[in-house]
Design a protein around this motif. Structure first.
Motif, short mmCIF file in Angstrom:
data_model
loop_
_atom_site.label_atom_id
_atom_site.label_comp_id
_atom_site.label_asym_id
_atom_site.label_seq_id
_atom_site.Cartn_x
_atom_site.Cartn_y
_atom_site.Cartn_z
N UNK A 147 0.70 -1.25 0.14
CA UNK A 147 0.02 -0.25 0.03
C UNK A 147 0.92 1.22 -0.10
N UNK A 148 0.60 2.20 -0.79
CA UNK A 148 1.31 3.31 -0.85
C UNK A 148 0.89 4.60 0.16
N UNK A 149 1.80 5.34 0.62
CA UNK A 149 1.19 6.30 1.50
C UNK A 149 0.97 7.52 0.80
N UNK A 150 -0.08 8.25 1.36
CA UNK A 150 -0.57 9.33 0.41
C UNK A 150 0.35 10.39 0.46
N UNK A 151 0.37 11.48 -0.59
CA UNK A 151 1.41 12.47 -0.48
C UNK A 151 0.71 13.40 0.31
N UNK A 152 1.92 14.19 1.21
CA UNK A 152 1.47 14.90 2.23
C UNK A 152 0.97 16.33 1.35
N UNK A 153 0.05 17.09 1.87
CA UNK A 153 -0.32 18.47 1.44
C UNK A 153 0.26 19.36 2.16
N UNK A 154 0.63 19.30 3.32
CA UNK A 154 1.33 20.22 4.22
C UNK A 154 2.05 19.80 5.28
N UNK A 155 2.59 20.44 6.13
CA UNK A 155 3.45 19.94 7.38
C UNK A 155 2.98 20.72 8.69
N UNK A 156 3.08 20.31 9.70
CA UNK A 156 3.01 20.79 10.85
C UNK A 156 4.34 21.10 11.78
N UNK A 157 4.61 22.12 12.11
CA UNK A 157 5.86 22.15 13.01
C UNK A 157 5.31 22.45 14.57
N UNK A 158 5.66 21.55 15.70
CA UNK A 158 5.52 21.55 16.86
C UNK A 158 6.62 21.73 18.08
N UNK A 159 6.65 22.86 18.59
CA UNK A 159 7.76 23.24 19.52
C UNK A 159 7.13 23.40 20.73
N UNK A 160 7.52 22.38 21.77
CA UNK A 160 7.15 22.50 23.16
C UNK A 160 8.32 22.92 24.17
N UNK A 161 7.76 23.68 25.05
CA UNK A 161 8.96 24.34 25.79
C UNK A 161 8.35 24.91 27.20
N UNK A 162 9.17 25.02 28.29
CA UNK A 162 8.71 25.91 29.25
C UNK A 162 9.36 27.39 29.15
N UNK A 163 8.60 28.27 29.70
CA UNK A 163 9.37 29.67 29.82
C UNK A 163 10.22 29.90 30.65
N UNK A 164 11.23 30.96 30.27
CA UNK A 164 12.24 31.24 31.22
C UNK A 164 11.74 31.67 32.55
N UNK A 165 12.15 31.33 33.70
CA UNK A 165 11.74 31.65 35.04
C UNK A 165 11.27 33.07 35.24
N UNK A 166 10.03 33.20 35.58
CA UNK A 166 9.50 34.47 35.95
C UNK A 166 8.53 35.11 34.92
N UNK A 167 8.51 34.36 33.59
CA UNK A 167 7.99 35.09 32.57
C UNK A 167 6.57 34.34 32.56
N UNK A 168 5.69 35.13 31.83
CA UNK A 168 4.47 34.50 31.63
C UNK A 168 4.13 34.58 30.05
N UNK A 169 3.07 33.89 29.68
CA UNK A 169 2.61 33.49 28.34
C UNK A 169 2.42 34.73 27.75
N UNK A 170 1.96 35.97 28.47
CA UNK A 170 1.98 37.48 27.61
C UNK A 170 3.06 37.93 27.32
N UNK A 171 4.12 37.70 28.16
CA UNK A 171 5.71 38.13 28.07
C UNK A 171 6.21 37.37 26.87
#
Length: 112
Positions: free
Chosen positions: A1-25
């Motif tokens: 069985x052949x794989x379908x050809x991808x139409x796009x890609x996703x980039x996922x980066x996961x991390x914690x913020x530097x100490x003392x910073x908020x998501x708004x920062x």
């Protein structure tokens, strides 16, 4: 069985913020990144989220995995002085770009 050809890609980066910073920062620290991203070949969209334990999930959609990887490498050199780098606890970063093989959009699901 052949794989379908991808139409796009996703980039996922996961991390914690530097100490003392908020998501708004972190979002403010992206003031130079967002306009830069919008000029990159293949850029489609970006979402930034934060889960209950404080981990940030930064998701980008690209027209192809190659475009996403190339932009990520350019970002590290072209925006080397961006405040965004100091906002991230670099020891917690997990990053991947992967081709999308299945997609379901709300409009498509409701029409079906």
């Amino acid at each position: 069985m052949t794989k379908p050809t991808p139409a796009e890609a996703i980039e996922i980066t996961r991390f914690h913020l530097a100490e003392g910073l908020t998501i708004s920062d972190f979002i403010r620290a992206n003031a130079d990144v967002d306009p830069w991203l919008s000029r990159q070949p293949g850029f489609v969209s970006r979402r930034i989220a934060q889960d209950a334990d404080g981990e940030v999930i930064d998701m980008l959609v690209w027209e192809s995995a190659a475009q996403g990887r190339a932009a990520a490498h350019r970002l590290m050199s072209e925006l080397a002085d961006s405040p965004v780098h100091d906002a991230i606890d670099q020891g917690t970063v997990s990053w991947t770009v992967a081709p999308v093989f299945h997609r379901l959009d709300a409009e498509t699901a409701q029409a079906g």
